[in-house]
Design a protein around this motif. Structure first.
Motif, PDB file in Angstrom:
ATOM      1  N   ASP A   1       9.281  -5.374   3.195  1.00 37.89           N
ATOM      2  CA  ASP A   1       9.340  -4.074   3.860  1.00 37.89           C
ATOM      3  C   ASP A   1       9.707  -2.964   2.878  1.00 37.89           C
ATOM      4  O   ASP A   1       9.248  -1.827   3.018  1.00 37.89           O
ATOM      5  N   SER A   2      10.511  -3.296   1.866  1.00 43.11           N
ATOM      6  CA  SER A   2      10.923  -2.286   0.878  1.00 43.11           C
ATOM      7  C   SER A   2       9.746  -1.750   0.069  1.00 43.11           C
ATOM      8  O   SER A   2       9.817  -0.658  -0.501  1.00 43.11           O
ATOM      9  N   ASP A   3       8.643  -2.532   0.006  1.00 44.71           N
ATOM     10  CA  ASP A   3       7.443  -2.078  -0.699  1.00 44.71           C
ATOM     11  C   ASP A   3       6.446  -1.405   0.241  1.00 44.71           C
ATOM     12  O   ASP A   3       5.306  -1.136  -0.148  1.00 44.71           O
ATOM     13  N   GLU A   4       6.865  -1.164   1.480  1.00 48.63           N
ATOM     14  CA  GLU A   4       6.094  -0.392   2.456  1.00 48.63           C
ATOM     15  C   GLU A   4       4.681  -0.942   2.681  1.00 48.63           C
ATOM     16  O   GLU A   4       3.683  -0.313   2.304  1.00 48.63           O
TER      17      GLU A   4
END
Length: 271
Positions: free
Chosen positions: A167-170
């Motif tokens: 999720d942190s890399d969208e």
């Protein structure tokens, strides 16, 4: 130090396991190193059914490409394509229409080198070495621009890819960056490891941790989370379903275990 096979160039790190080469090992391929096999075997001890999961995922790719061909699609951008093996996208597509165009993209040097070697005499297909998270680089590459016609629909394939995008890399942004430049009638095909809440067993959790710690961070997503990654795309029949339920070739291919299969698939159409 591992012995370097003749097909492995000097810049390939034999000691660092790779997602593409581990996948190749699960499929029975020969383009993998001892480090890849060691991680694969540890995950198999934790989750013995994993090899069958990988084979099911590969079968899904074949079904999805054939389905897209039936919808009139003749251009494919296969992201995180891995090491070519039987049933490649271009083989499936060219049986239906030899003018179909295919670009394979992977960051693994072995995957791209082997891909280029088998595509030397194949028209309308090429391989690009790039990090698929850099969508602009991929879409503006000479390989993509010289092969695909952006005035016509393109199918973007993210098969067993997005669970390696945390999720942190969208991942929502990544999907949009690939689909935004495409014309309406283009498609996004996805397979994704995951469970509904509370389904993941102890062995599967150990296998996921092994992958995350030794190869690449792995993020399971449930049905609703995967659907959310499609944004404004129209998710076509049969929706987001467990992989065996996505247009099975035969009713016999769907057994009781399919309802608990650790992964989902879906196809979305750009309006």
């Amino acid at each position: 130090m591992a012995e370097r096979p003749g097909w492995a160039s000097g810049d390939m790190d034999l000691e660092r396991p790779s997602v593409a080469r581990i996948y190749d090992y699960f499929l029975g391929g020969a383009h993998n190193f001892a480090a890849d096999r060691a991680v694969a075997n540890r995950t198999l001890r934790a989750m013995p059914e994993l090899r069958g999961v990988v084979l099911t995922n590969r079968a899904l790719l074949r079904r999805m490409v054939r389905h897209l061909l039936g919808l009139g699609i003749r251009q494919f951008l296969d992201l995180g394509s891995g090491i070519p093996t039987a049933g490649n996208v271009h083989e499936i597509a060219h049986r239906v229409d030899p003018s179909s165009k295919v670009v394979y993209v992977d960051v693994d040097a072995v995957a791209v080198a082997h891909g280029r070697s088998i595509l030397v005499d194949v028209p309308n297909a090429t391989a690009l070495r790039a990090d698929v998270r850099e969508a602009k680089t991929v879409l503006e590459s000479a390989e993509v621009r010289s092969t695909l016609d952006f005035d016509q629909p393109i199918a973007v394939l993210m098969i067993a890819l997005l669970h390696f995008v945390p999720d942190s890399d969208e991942p929502h942004r990544l999907v949009a960056e690939y689909l935004d430049p495409l014309v309406p009638g283009s498609y996004l095909g996805v397979s994704h490891s995951g469970y509904e809440d509370g389904e993941e067993g102890e062995g599967a959790a150990r296998a996921r941790r092994t992958y995350s710690e030794e190869v690449a961070r792995m993020t399971h997503r449930n049905r609703a989370e995967l659907a959310g990654l499609f944004g404004d795309l129209e998710i076509v029949d049969p929706g987001v379903v467990r992989m065996p339920y996505w247009h099975p070739e035969s009713p016999d291919d769907v057994d009781e275990a399919a309802a608990r299969f650790p992964g989902f698939a879906a196809l979305g159409r750009k309006r």
